[in-house]
Scaffold this active site. Sequence first.
Site, PDB file in Angstrom:
ATOM      1  N   SER A  84       0.848  -1.284  -0.103  1.00 60.40           N
ATOM      2  CA  SER A  84      -0.004   0.105  -0.043  1.00 60.40           C
ATOM      3  C   SER A  84       0.915   1.081   0.019  1.00 60.40           C
ATOM      4  CB  SER A  84      -0.815  -0.007   1.242  1.00 60.40           C
ATOM      5  OG  SER A  84      -1.946   1.043   1.108  1.00 60.40           O
ATOM      6  N   ASP A 102     -10.242  -3.592  -5.222  1.00 60.34           N
ATOM      7  CA  ASP A 102      -9.296  -2.365  -4.519  1.00 60.34           C
ATOM      8  C   ASP A 102      -9.360  -1.157  -5.402  1.00 60.34           C
ATOM      9  OD1 ASP A 102      -7.471  -1.030  -3.376  1.00 60.34           O
ATOM     10  OD2 ASP A 102      -6.055  -2.526  -3.708  1.00 60.34           O
ATOM     11  N   HIS A 155      -8.153  -4.938  -0.896  1.00 56.78           N
ATOM     12  CA  HIS A 155      -6.965  -4.208  -0.385  1.00 56.78           C
ATOM     13  C   HIS A 155      -6.360  -4.709   0.893  1.00 56.78           C
ATOM     14  CE1 HIS A 155      -3.791  -0.738  -0.724  1.00 56.78           C
ATOM     15  NE2 HIS A 155      -4.160  -0.715   0.783  1.00 56.78           N
TER      16      HIS A 155
END
Length: 313
Positions: A157, A251, A281
């Site tokens: 991320s 996501d 995610h």
Amino acid sequence: MALDPQAQAMLAACAGMPALDFAQLTAPAYRAMIATGAGLTPGDQIAAEEDLVVPTANGSLAARLYRPAAEGAELLPLTVFFHGGGFVACGLDTHANLCRCLAQRAQTVVLSVDYRLAPEARFPAAAQDACEAVRWAAANSGDLRVRPGPLAVAGDSAGGNLAAVAAQQSRDSGVNIAHQLLLYPVVDCATEHPSYESMGDGYLLTAEMMRWFKNQYFAEGADRAHPLASPLAAADLTGVASATLISAEYDPLRDEAEHYAARLAQAGVPTTHLRWPGQMHGFASLLGVLDAADRALTFAARSLRHALHIPAI
């Protein structure tokens, strides 16, 4: 494909929680909310963990070294890891399970770096910390007791953003980065891609949450399209380290991540991209909750092992 049943169950369990009010939410409150990691397994057993400090021009950064159980006396290569958390939250403890699995399965020593968080330290603080930490690690292989020479960078991320930034910035700096492992990375802080609309609500990470993260990270007027903020905005990706990029089907960051993988490949960078089906995610951290987390980390570790030329055990 349809959302993975285990992911569906997790989302159903979260459905009864109060909705976040991003107009009122503060970074300390958000950090406290997600700090526990309750229900997650600790990851693979490894030989040793060591807390240490990485010196930088802006102060010392806490870090943790994960040393896998290994056969033989040979020094193992290093992977520098940056945790996710929207540039705002998380740290060494929240991502320890992921680091242990990568270390043991890839047979690489993992150095997890606790970079400065926003909004207390806004852009480009985290990017600067990441680049300095990689330079320091490359120059101190002896003290770290790792194999000198090429190392890898990795992150999930927001940490994937920092790993990608470090790979780009190291291209002409003399630091030899052999590979970048990017798990559902943030690579475009300036533009919202179509998956913000199609996957931006109902799948744990939301488009609204991403906007809040960015507003914490960037001061008003900051250049969100600068390559230190948005690796996708770099004009030339030729010669950047080889890459493994895992995106998640459900996501909001999916499209920008996949665009980055395509641009790397178009620039001649050896790139492996896998869109993980049925997942959302952050799934790779959810060991003990999602079976896909275990499979994804095995796949990621195999990529690191291959790129770093680590023999099979």
